[in-house]
Design a protein around this motif. Sequence first.
Motif, PDB file in Angstrom:
ATOM      1  N   ARG A  94     -19.830 -55.533  41.083  1.00 42.54           N
ATOM      2  CA  ARG A  94     -19.677 -54.154  40.613  1.00 42.54           C
ATOM      3  C   ARG A  94     -18.659 -53.450  41.498  1.00 42.54           C
ATOM      4  O   ARG A  94     -18.314 -53.925  42.569  1.00 42.54           O
ATOM      5  CB  ARG A  94     -21.005 -53.409  40.618  1.00 42.54           C
ATOM      6  N   GLU A  95     -18.186 -52.322  41.013  1.00 47.79           N
ATOM      7  CA  GLU A  95     -17.208 -51.543  41.760  1.00 47.79           C
ATOM      8  C   GLU A  95     -17.886 -50.762  42.878  1.00 47.79           C
ATOM      9  O   GLU A  95     -19.001 -50.270  42.692  1.00 47.79           O
ATOM     10  CB  GLU A  95     -16.491 -50.550  40.830  1.00 47.79           C
ATOM     11  N   PRO A  96     -17.245 -50.620  44.029  1.00 45.51           N
ATOM     12  CA  PRO A  96     -17.824 -49.787  45.090  1.00 45.51           C
ATOM     13  C   PRO A  96     -17.758 -48.320  44.701  1.00 45.51           C
ATOM     14  O   PRO A  96     -16.831 -47.884  44.027  1.00 45.51           O
ATOM     15  CB  PRO A  96     -16.936 -50.077  46.297  1.00 45.51           C
ATOM     16  N   ILE A 140      -6.992 -38.314  44.041  1.00 46.08           N
ATOM     17  CA  ILE A 140      -7.517 -39.675  43.910  1.00 46.08           C
ATOM     18  C   ILE A 140      -9.024 -39.678  44.150  1.00 46.08           C
ATOM     19  O   ILE A 140      -9.781 -40.286  43.388  1.00 46.08           O
ATOM     20  CB  ILE A 140      -6.821 -40.635  44.892  1.00 46.08           C
ATOM     21  N   LEU A 141      -9.465 -39.030  45.208  1.00 47.26           N
ATOM     22  CA  LEU A 141     -10.891 -39.026  45.541  1.00 47.26           C
ATOM     23  C   LEU A 141     -11.739 -38.359  44.469  1.00 47.26           C
ATOM     24  O   LEU A 141     -12.818 -38.845  44.140  1.00 47.26           O
ATOM     25  CB  LEU A 141     -11.124 -38.306  46.877  1.00 47.26           C
ATOM     26  N   LYS A 198     -10.439 -45.210  38.500  1.00 45.20           N
ATOM     27  CA  LYS A 198      -9.294 -45.778  37.789  1.00 45.20           C
ATOM     28  C   LYS A 198      -8.441 -46.668  38.690  1.00 45.20           C
ATOM     29  O   LYS A 198      -7.521 -47.320  38.205  1.00 45.20           O
ATOM     30  CB  LYS A 198      -8.430 -44.662  37.203  1.00 45.20           C
ATOM     31  N   LEU A 199      -8.710 -46.678  39.986  1.00 44.62           N
ATOM     32  CA  LEU A 199      -7.907 -47.479  40.909  1.00 44.62           C
ATOM     33  C   LEU A 199      -8.030 -48.977  40.656  1.00 44.62           C
ATOM     34  O   LEU A 199      -7.215 -49.749  41.139  1.00 44.62           O
ATOM     35  CB  LEU A 199      -8.280 -47.176  42.363  1.00 44.62           C
ATOM     36  N   ILE A 243      -0.716 -48.971  41.393  1.00 46.36           N
ATOM     37  CA  ILE A 243       0.701 -49.033  41.770  1.00 46.36           C
ATOM     38  C   ILE A 243       1.332 -47.644  41.700  1.00 46.36           C
ATOM     39  O   ILE A 243       2.148 -47.282  42.554  1.00 46.36           O
ATOM     40  CB  ILE A 243       1.452 -50.057  40.894  1.00 46.36           C
ATOM     41  N   LYS A 244       0.949 -46.846  40.699  1.00 51.77           N
ATOM     42  CA  LYS A 244       1.467 -45.472  40.600  1.00 51.77           C
ATOM     43  C   LYS A 244       1.114 -44.681  41.854  1.00 51.77           C
ATOM     44  O   LYS A 244       1.986 -44.049  42.469  1.00 51.77           O
ATOM     45  CB  LYS A 244       0.896 -44.782  39.357  1.00 51.77           C
ATOM     46  N   TYR A 245      -0.147 -44.741  42.260  1.00 51.52           N
ATOM     47  CA  TYR A 245      -0.563 -44.018  43.454  1.00 51.52           C
ATOM     48  C   TYR A 245       0.015 -44.627  44.734  1.00 51.52           C
ATOM     49  O   TYR A 245       0.276 -43.922  45.696  1.00 51.52           O
ATOM     50  CB  TYR A 245      -2.078 -43.912  43.541  1.00 51.52           C
ATOM     51  N   LEU A 246       0.217 -45.922  44.739  1.00 53.02           N
ATOM     52  CA  LEU A 246       0.842 -46.566  45.892  1.00 53.02           C
ATOM     53  C   LEU A 246       2.282 -46.072  46.070  1.00 53.02           C
ATOM     54  O   LEU A 246       2.700 -45.763  47.189  1.00 53.02           O
ATOM     55  CB  LEU A 246       0.802 -48.087  45.727  1.00 53.02           C
ATOM     56  N   LEU A 247       3.018 -45.970  44.980  1.00 52.17           N
ATOM     57  CA  LEU A 247       4.390 -45.463  45.057  1.00 52.17           C
ATOM     58  C   LEU A 247       4.416 -43.992  45.473  1.00 52.17           C
ATOM     59  O   LEU A 247       5.273 -43.581  46.268  1.00 52.17           O
ATOM     60  CB  LEU A 247       5.097 -45.658  43.712  1.00 52.17           C
TER      61      LEU A 247
END
Length: 129
Positions: free
Chosen positions: A88-90, A18-19, A25-26, A33-37
């Motif tokens: 903007r995105e962090p 993820i990092l 893409k988060l 949700i995919k990564y949360l699951l």
Amino acid sequence: MNIDKIIYVLLFIPFLWILIFDQQKLKKRTVFIKYLLISIGILMIGILYQNHSETENRFLVYIGSQMTLIFLILFKIIRIPYFMIFKREPEFNAYGGKWIDKIITLIITIGTVALPLLIDSMIFKKVTE
């Protein structure tokens, strides 16, 4: 190298993925949700390992299994007001960027490392006593 450290590294791979690759893409709901699951599955593995293993470093696996979930929750909680304020995105990185991105990086990093320990020591141990 013992089995606890190997399992810890294996459970840590999605967090690193993820990092490194999917952080931007988060913002997409399906990716989040995919990564949360996945992180909930990792947490369940850590809890089961903590409860059923007799090895000496099983706590390392348990704490490490919480990190991906806590990172995702912190990132989502911080991302929403950040986007509303700065439009903007962090950027989660240690190099470059604006000063507010460095503060966000510091908050998420400290929270991801400290919250599993705090949750275990303050909540679960008090409930089980």
